[in-house]
Design a protein around this motif. Structure first.
Motif, PDB file in Angstrom:
ATOM      1  N   UNK A 120       0.797   2.632   9.012  1.00  0.00           N
ATOM      2  CA  UNK A 120       0.927   1.320   9.632  1.00  0.00           C
ATOM      3  C   UNK A 120      -0.399   0.704  10.037  1.00  0.00           C
ATOM      4  N   UNK A 121      -1.487   1.487   9.990  1.00  0.00           N
ATOM      5  CA  UNK A 121      -2.803   0.939  10.329  1.00  0.00           C
ATOM      6  C   UNK A 121      -3.751   0.970   9.133  1.00  0.00           C
ATOM      7  N   UNK A 122      -3.193   0.990   7.928  1.00  0.00           N
ATOM      8  CA  UNK A 122      -4.023   0.964   6.724  1.00  0.00           C
ATOM      9  C   UNK A 122      -4.611  -0.407   6.480  1.00  0.00           C
ATOM     10  N   UNK A 123      -5.724  -0.483   5.722  1.00  0.00           N
ATOM     11  CA  UNK A 123      -6.355  -1.789   5.473  1.00  0.00           C
ATOM     12  C   UNK A 123      -5.482  -2.666   4.569  1.00  0.00           C
ATOM     13  N   UNK A 124      -5.353  -3.928   4.967  1.00  0.00           N
ATOM     14  CA  UNK A 124      -4.491  -4.850   4.222  1.00  0.00           C
ATOM     15  C   UNK A 124      -4.930  -5.006   2.768  1.00  0.00           C
ATOM     16  N   UNK A 125      -6.268  -5.077   2.483  1.00  0.00           N
ATOM     17  CA  UNK A 125      -6.664  -5.199   1.066  1.00  0.00           C
ATOM     18  C   UNK A 125      -6.124  -4.058   0.201  1.00  0.00           C
ATOM     19  N   UNK A 126      -5.981  -2.880   0.792  1.00  0.00           N
ATOM     20  CA  UNK A 126      -5.418  -1.768   0.036  1.00  0.00           C
ATOM     21  C   UNK A 126      -3.974  -2.089  -0.383  1.00  0.00           C
ATOM     22  N   UNK A 127      -3.203  -2.664   0.523  1.00  0.00           N
ATOM     23  CA  UNK A 127      -1.808  -3.007   0.203  1.00  0.00           C
ATOM     24  C   UNK A 127      -1.717  -4.185  -0.771  1.00  0.00           C
TER      25      UNK A 127
END
Ligand SMILES: [Zn+2]
Ligand SMILES: [Zn+2]
Length: 386
Positions: free
Chosen positions: A355-362
């Motif tokens: 839930x705290x992963x970097x948005x660009x990764x998603x």
């Protein structure tokens, strides 16, 4: 003060729905405040039934608690009613923050207008606020035993799941009935909080939550016997769960073994359709359910994060847990092609793991998908058919 807030609600939500695309309610706070100040309390007409929107209440997957994302929960809003899909931690506060209720007046409460609850499966990150809904519902707008709020969710699993890896068998919780379904879970929640409920009913009035809610165990499709302990799920066609004047809700079985059953839901509204994947690996059943949908709300896991969490060398138990994570969820690389196969117009990612992963990764989930991608944030709102 309460009426002014309620008026702000209606203005905010309708304004957002009129604008096609995705908007964050919190991000429009200034504009909303200005609008509310210009319109006297109670002057905002209620939305028409044709107004429909998806609201992301919480977008984090898994039992870990995050500061910036609540646990997974979503709402479908149709006119002056709304439906909740899953109830992760923080869900009820998010219902209030999103101002889903358009009710006004002294009796208006955050849950006024709640017309149904749908639980995809029996995992805590989807259920953490279930008991809160049941025991606090009467103080937040669920007050009419003549029109109880329907709740739909899994029935009894039918037996304990297997122990993964080489672990010793753990102790069994509630060995007399260790895999209860939605109806029993509701009964036990009410009984577990009996001291509070009896005190409040005697001291403050209120409504028996056993009468204010109507829980249902979703009946499995013909030919499917519980439990199913291993993937893949039997191939089933979508089946009807609920229908009223605003929505038609169908379901299918998805790939979240050893959880069983795990459902995906499709909401058909006058304005368009929204499919919720629930927790699943890529699923043929889901692709059939989501065929041609306007919006597909799909879970996602970052495989690189999962692998880094269990660095090599791994014990057999760690290997089994990692395998389970990746075989019971859909990776960033897999989710775009799933949405493409379904022919979805918009893919909305929720249940982000981590839930705290970097948005660009998603955002890499766009690869293999020709439609619009939205990496969901809490309180995002997407117009249905807008
Ligand atoms: Zn989950
Ligand atoms: Zn799950």
């Amino acid at each position: 003060m309460h009426e002014q807030n309620s008026s702000t609600t209606g203005l905010s939500r309708r304004g957002l729905m009129q604008a096609a695309g995705v908007t964050t309610i919190a991000g429009l706070a200034a504009a909303t405040t200005t609008g509310a100040a210009a319109a006297p309390a109670g002057a905002v007409k209620k939305p028409s039934r044709g107004d429909a929107a998806l609201v992301l209440l919480g977008t984090a997957g898994g039992p870990t608690v995050y500061a910036d994302r609540a646990g997974v929960s979503s709402a479908i809003v149709v006119g002056d009613a709304f439906y909740l899909i899953d109830l992760g931690h923080g869900a009820l506060s998010q219902v209030a923050a999103a101002q889903l209720s358009t009710a006004t007046g002294p009796a208006a409460r955050p849950l006024s207008g709640l017309a149904g609850v749908f639980l995809t499966h029996m995992h805590s990150d989807h259920l953490a606020e279930f008991s809160s809904l049941i025991i606090n519902g009467m103080w937040n707008g669920i007050t009419d035993p003549s029109d109880p709020v329907p709740i739909y969710g899994p029935g009894d699993r039918g037996g304990l799941p297997p122990v993964l890896g080489d672990r010793d068998a753990p102790p069994v919780i509630a060995p007399d009935d260790p895999t209860p379904g939605t109806v029993t879970m509701t009964t036990r929640a009410i009984e577990g909080y009996a001291q509070d409920l009896n005190e409040r009913l005697r001291g403050s009035g209120g409504v028996d939550p056993g009468a204010a809610f109507a829980p249902h165990d979703i009946v499995l499709p013909d030919g499917v016997d519980a439990p199913v302990d291993a993937a893949p799920m039997p191939r089933v066609s979508p089946f009807l769960v609920h229908e009223d004047s605003r929505v038609r809700v169908t379901a299918t079985l998805v790939e979240h073994s050893p959880v069983f059953p795990a459902f995906a839901f499709r909401f058909e509204t006058e304005g368009g359709s929204v499919v919720f994947s629930g927790d699943t690996a890529p699923s043929e059943n889901l692709i059939e359910l989501a065929n041609g949908t306007d919006i597909l709300v799909h879970e996602v896991i970052d495989q690189a994060w999962a692998e880094a969490r269990f660095p090599e060398p791994r014990t057999p138990a760690q290997e089994a847990t990692l395998k389970h994570l990746l075989e019971a969820h859909t990776t960033i690389e897999q989710v775009g092609p799933v949405a493409e196969s379904a022919g979805a117009g918009t893919l909305v990612l929720n249940h982000l793991v981590p839930g705290d992963g970097p948005v660009p990764q998603y955002r890499k989930a766009k690869k293999g998908f020709s439609g619009r991608l939205v990496v969901g944030r809490d309180l995002d709102e997407v117009a249905i058919g807008g």
